[in-house]
Design an enzyme around this catalytic site. Structure first.
Site, PDB file in Angstrom:
ATOM      1  N   HIS A 126      13.171  53.563  48.085  1.00 57.99           N
ATOM      2  CA  HIS A 126      14.117  53.541  49.196  1.00 57.99           C
ATOM      3  C   HIS A 126      13.638  54.604  50.178  1.00 57.99           C
ATOM      4  CE1 HIS A 126      18.069  52.268  50.733  1.00 57.99           C
ATOM      5  NE2 HIS A 126      18.169  53.485  51.223  1.00 57.99           N
ATOM      6  N   LYS A 162       5.417  59.912  56.275  1.00 53.63           N
ATOM      7  CA  LYS A 162       6.809  59.961  56.715  1.00 53.63           C
ATOM      8  C   LYS A 162       7.632  58.835  56.091  1.00 53.63           C
ATOM      9  CE  LYS A 162       8.545  62.117  59.587  1.00 53.63           C
ATOM     10  NZ  LYS A 162       9.418  63.317  59.445  1.00 53.63           N
ATOM     11  N   HIS A 205      24.350  53.027  45.057  1.00 54.69           N
ATOM     12  CA  HIS A 205      23.781  53.807  46.151  1.00 54.69           C
ATOM     13  C   HIS A 205      24.816  54.629  46.920  1.00 54.69           C
ATOM     14  CE1 HIS A 205      20.756  54.597  49.288  1.00 54.69           C
ATOM     15  NE2 HIS A 205      21.721  54.387  50.157  1.00 54.69           N
ATOM     16  N   HIS A 221      25.764  58.755  47.399  1.00 51.88           N
ATOM     17  CA  HIS A 221      25.977  59.470  48.660  1.00 51.88           C
ATOM     18  C   HIS A 221      27.284  60.271  48.613  1.00 51.88           C
ATOM     19  CE1 HIS A 221      22.726  58.417  51.287  1.00 51.88           C
ATOM     20  NE2 HIS A 221      22.943  57.123  51.243  1.00 51.88           N
ATOM     21  N   ASP A 233      25.306  54.010  56.323  1.00 54.86           N
ATOM     22  CA  ASP A 233      23.854  53.995  56.486  1.00 54.86           C
ATOM     23  C   ASP A 233      23.388  52.576  56.769  1.00 54.86           C
ATOM     24  OD1 ASP A 233      23.897  52.714  54.033  1.00 54.86           O
ATOM     25  OD2 ASP A 233      22.852  54.293  52.940  1.00 54.86           O
ATOM     26  N   GLY A 260      24.182  51.150  60.581  1.00 57.73           N
ATOM     27  CA  GLY A 260      22.841  51.718  60.489  1.00 57.73           C
ATOM     28  C   GLY A 260      21.773  50.754  60.968  1.00 57.73           C
TER      29      GLY A 260
END
Length: 231
Positions: free
Chosen positions: A10, A36, A126, A130, A149, A180
């Site tokens: 991810h 990145k 997920h 968070h 997100d 997102g």
């Protein structure tokens, strides 16, 4: 107790080490491999936090990964039945699920050369991950919690109330509705071709005027329950 937390396969793959419930070390894989927003398996990050904690994989009692392939299976199946995604998309998702589900083998193959990991592996949905990372690290005994997100485990947003050591989930927003993804689409429309440049548009927004606000409200609509849907 030593707990290893992993974000794998991810965006911004990373690892964190907790000792007796307290944060000890954490790092993103991109800081080590210089790529990145790396979205693979964070082998170097895991080795780094273990070294910083002066422990080996054998010393770790629990590993938690911020993905749960079994979450929202019914909703995923209904969406696939209704929209009939292409074979390539299905194969890509199945491959991703297999990688997340094979964490024990990945740890053995990529981390250290000592005794294998013998603790418990926990797949955490997920957005619950968070919420937990925000609330449990806060100084509050009770708090309103919100995640927003792109997508994770078929959700793009989740709201909850945190009390003590528990999170009471109130509501969520499912695929394909996502603020997102909408933000990413706007970012790419403006000429930033890759994932990860949203913060640049966020900074530029402070210099602009809301000229397109009426059009934006046609794309992102508030529902009566306070949640949203996207066109």
């Amino acid at each position: 107790m030593k707990v290893l937390g992993i974000n794998a396969f991810h965006g911004d793959a990373s690892a964190v080490l907790l000792k007796d419930g307290a944060f000890h070390a954490g790092i993103e894989e991109e800081r080590l491999n210089r790529i990145k927003h790396w979205a693979g398996f964070p082998a170097r990050a895991i080795e780094t936090v273990l070294a910083m904690g002066r422990v080996t994989l054998e010393d770790v009692e629990h590993v938690a990964v911020s993905r749960d392939p079994k979450a929202h299976l019914l909703e995923k199946a209904l969406f696939a039945f209704k929209h009939r995604p292409g074979l390539d998309a299905i194969q890509s998702r199945l491959k991703n699920h297999r990688r997340v589900g094979g964490l024990e083998e990945l740890l053995a193959a990529n981390v250290g050369h000592g005794p294998p990991f013998r603790g418990a592996i926990h797949n955490v949905e997920h957005h619950r991950a968070h919420l937990a990372s925000a609330f449990y690290c806060s100084p509050f005994e009770e708090a309103a919690c919100l995640t927003i997100d792109g997508f994770g485990d078929f959700l793009s947003s989740m709201s909850a109330v945190g009390r003590g050591t528990r999170l009471e989930i109130l509501d969520d927003v499912m695929f394909p509705h996502s603020l997102g993804i909408f933000y990413t689409a706007v970012t790419q429309f403006l000429g930033f071709p890759k994932y990860g440049d949203e913060y640049k548009v966020m900074g530029l927004a402070s210099y602009g005027r809301p000229s397109f606000l009426p059009r934006m409200r046609e794309i992102v609509r508030l529902r009566e329950n306070g949640l949203f849907e996207t066109d």
